[in-house]
Write a protein that holds these residues in place. Structure first.
Motif, mmCIF file in Angstrom:
data_model
loop_
_atom_site.group_PDB
_atom_site.id
_atom_site.type_symbol
_atom_site.label_atom_id
_atom_site.label_comp_id
_atom_site.label_asym_id
_atom_site.label_seq_id
_atom_site.Cartn_x
_atom_site.Cartn_y
_atom_site.Cartn_z
ATOM 1 N N TYR A 80 3.252 3.697 -23.365
ATOM 2 C CA TYR A 80 2.946 4.355 -22.164
ATOM 3 C C TYR A 80 3.760 5.411 -21.918
ATOM 4 C CZ TYR A 80 -0.777 0.790 -21.229
ATOM 5 O OH TYR A 80 -1.681 -0.216 -21.335
ATOM 6 N N GLY A 81 3.470 6.615 -21.291
ATOM 7 C CA GLY A 81 4.252 7.480 -20.856
ATOM 8 C C GLY A 81 5.081 8.030 -22.001
ATOM 9 N N GLN A 82 6.325 8.330 -22.024
ATOM 10 C CA GLN A 82 7.507 8.703 -22.878
ATOM 11 C C GLN A 82 8.066 7.551 -23.732
ATOM 12 O OE1 GLN A 82 7.197 11.945 -23.509
ATOM 13 N NE2 GLN A 82 5.943 11.810 -21.985
ATOM 14 N N SER A 83 7.705 6.267 -23.414
ATOM 15 C CA SER A 83 8.015 5.105 -24.204
ATOM 16 C C SER A 83 7.416 4.903 -25.525
ATOM 17 C CB SER A 83 7.852 3.770 -23.449
ATOM 18 O OG SER A 83 8.411 3.749 -22.142
ATOM 19 N N SER A 84 8.049 4.250 -26.425
ATOM 20 C CA SER A 84 7.615 3.866 -27.980
ATOM 21 C C SER A 84 6.158 3.830 -27.739
ATOM 22 C CB SER A 84 8.406 2.971 -28.490
ATOM 23 O OG SER A 84 9.824 3.171 -28.583
ATOM 24 N N PRO A 85 5.345 4.658 -28.666
ATOM 25 C CA PRO A 85 3.954 4.392 -28.592
ATOM 26 C C PRO A 85 3.414 3.066 -29.242
ATOM 27 C CG PRO A 85 4.444 5.911 -30.066
ATOM 28 C CD PRO A 85 5.754 5.536 -29.381
ATOM 29 N N ARG A 86 2.128 2.716 -29.071
ATOM 30 C CA ARG A 86 1.611 1.535 -29.845
ATOM 31 C C ARG A 86 1.143 1.964 -31.118
ATOM 32 N NH1 ARG A 86 -3.794 0.682 -30.381
ATOM 33 N NH2 ARG A 86 -4.070 2.266 -29.051
ATOM 34 N N PRO A 87 1.743 1.279 -32.341
ATOM 35 C CA PRO A 87 0.976 1.878 -33.494
ATOM 36 C C PRO A 87 -0.515 2.030 -33.562
ATOM 37 C CG PRO A 87 2.964 0.110 -33.820
ATOM 38 C CD PRO A 87 2.377 0.297 -32.331
ATOM 39 N N ARG A 125 -1.066 14.753 -20.135
ATOM 40 C CA ARG A 125 -0.124 15.262 -19.293
ATOM 41 C C ARG A 125 0.977 14.150 -18.898
ATOM 42 N NH1 ARG A 125 -4.380 17.452 -14.620
ATOM 43 N NH2 ARG A 125 -5.508 18.827 -15.908
ATOM 44 N N TYR A 126 0.594 12.823 -18.899
ATOM 45 C CA TYR A 126 1.294 11.905 -18.684
ATOM 46 C C TYR A 126 2.022 10.959 -19.443
ATOM 47 C CZ TYR A 126 -0.955 13.397 -14.430
ATOM 48 O OH TYR A 126 -1.309 14.031 -13.263
ATOM 49 N N HIS A 127 1.351 11.070 -20.801
ATOM 50 C CA HIS A 127 1.703 10.059 -22.039
ATOM 51 C C HIS A 127 1.747 10.873 -23.176
ATOM 52 C CE1 HIS A 127 0.237 6.865 -19.782
ATOM 53 N NE2 HIS A 127 -0.876 7.459 -19.449
ATOM 54 N N ALA A 128 2.897 10.642 -23.996
ATOM 55 C CA ALA A 128 3.385 11.501 -25.148
ATOM 56 C C ALA A 128 2.200 11.115 -26.357
ATOM 57 C CB ALA A 128 4.599 10.867 -25.619
ATOM 58 N N ASP A 129 1.621 9.922 -26.136
ATOM 59 C CA ASP A 129 0.511 9.663 -27.086
ATOM 60 C C ASP A 129 -0.690 8.914 -26.145
ATOM 61 O OD1 ASP A 129 -1.246 8.235 -29.066
ATOM 62 O OD2 ASP A 129 0.136 7.750 -30.078
ATOM 63 N N PRO A 130 -1.523 9.872 -25.651
ATOM 64 C CA PRO A 130 -2.483 9.279 -24.771
ATOM 65 C C PRO A 130 -3.618 8.232 -25.440
ATOM 66 C CG PRO A 130 -3.138 11.529 -25.434
ATOM 67 C CD PRO A 130 -1.858 11.357 -25.805
ATOM 68 N N ASP A 131 -3.733 8.480 -26.800
ATOM 69 C CA ASP A 131 -4.664 7.461 -27.528
ATOM 70 C C ASP A 131 -3.966 6.213 -27.407
ATOM 71 O OD1 ASP A 131 -6.410 9.201 -28.361
ATOM 72 O OD2 ASP A 131 -5.563 9.674 -30.145
#
Length: 283
Positions: free
Chosen positions: A85-92, A187-193
């Motif tokens: 979530y957000g700017q944290s590491s995204p889920r693969p 707007r809130y997540h580096a990776d919205p998916d």
């Protein structure tokens, strides 16, 4: 330990002057950069209130609420974006959250996060403010780690799966595919998916219909304030009534003209009740 240096600008919607930090968290056989913000860290003699976001939340989606609540309560605050979530590491992209993902977040991820930032929860038990999925994680963490949590404020938490919840989550899925919801979440997540499908897929997993944490709550020893809106589109009053059945010391706040997000729909009433609750129970 921080794997990235603090940013100089506060995230959109947060109060000015709050640098964004990243904790290097080793968890689930992987290392993750976890975004977080500290509110009034100079209040070292006051309790730390940790904000755990909803299933589509992040540091920035809280807007100014954490700052406003911490200012009113005179406490420190910590706002984080969970993994994915957000700017944290995204889920693969190929990885789906397991049905017990909230148990894992509560029992494994949170202790690893506190260790990574150097916060001793035995010497300084944090208070937790959890919203929706974050409320469930807060409850599970307090049940698994008695003595390491000073108190809980949980807003619209989930104890079990209701038909109204699944219907709203299916509606969100349709909106993500057919409307501009994805661009809004970007707007809130580096990776919205990562954020959306991680949350949506597990809740609509047929096995998740049997998910239920109510029986675990009797292990909670700290004070609990449970909040629910009468117009919540993701759950009924049965959720916080279930907390009262298992946790004798729990206090309930039921809000009129309030949907799934009390901090957006009734911020003044929520802050007033939260501050009064913390003042009664903090040491």
């Amino acid at each position: 330990m921080n794997s990235r240096a603090p940013l100089n600008t506060a995230p959109p919607g947060m109060a000015e002057g709050l640098p964004v930090r990243f904790a290097d968290v080793s968890w689930d056989s992987m290392r993750h950069d976890i975004e977080y913000v500290l509110v009034a860290p100079q209040r070292t003699r006051q309790p730390l209130l940790v904000f755990l976001h909803e299933g589509l939340g992040s540091v920035t989606m809280w807007k100014d609420f954490p700052y406003a609540l911490c200012e009113a309560a005179g406490c420190r605050g910590l706002v984080l974006s969970r993994w994915g979530y957000g700017q944290s590491s995204p889920r693969p992209g190929h990885e789906k959250w397991p049905v017990d993902f909230m148990h894992r977040q509560a029992r494994d991820f949170l202790p690893a996060f506190f260790e990574a930032i150097g916060h001793d929860t035995r010497a300084d038990p944090p208070w937790l403010y959890g919203h929706s999925d974050g409320g469930s994680i807060a409850l599970l963490h307090a049940a698994a780690c008695p003595g390491r949590v000073g108190g809980l404020i949980v807003a619209a938490p989930h104890l079990f799966v209701e038909p109204v919840t699944l219907a709203s989550i299916q509606q969100a899925r349709d909106g993500y595919v057919t409307t501009d919801l994805r661009s809004k979440l970007a707007r809130y997540h580096a990776d919205p998916d990562s954020a959306f499908w991680g949350w949506n897929d597990v809740w609509l997993n047929p096995e998740f219909k049997h998910w239920n944490i109510q029986a675990l709550l009797s292990a909670i020893r700290c004070p609990v304030l449970a909040v629910q809106g009468h117009d919540d589109e993701y759950g009924s009053m049965a959720q916080i009534d279930g907390i009262a059945q298992e946790v004798p010391q729990a206090e309930l706040l039921k809000l009129d003209d309030c949907g799934h997000s009390p901090h957006r729909d009734q911020p003044a009433r929520l802050i007033e009740a939260s501050v009064a609750f913390m003042r009664r129970h903090r040491t």
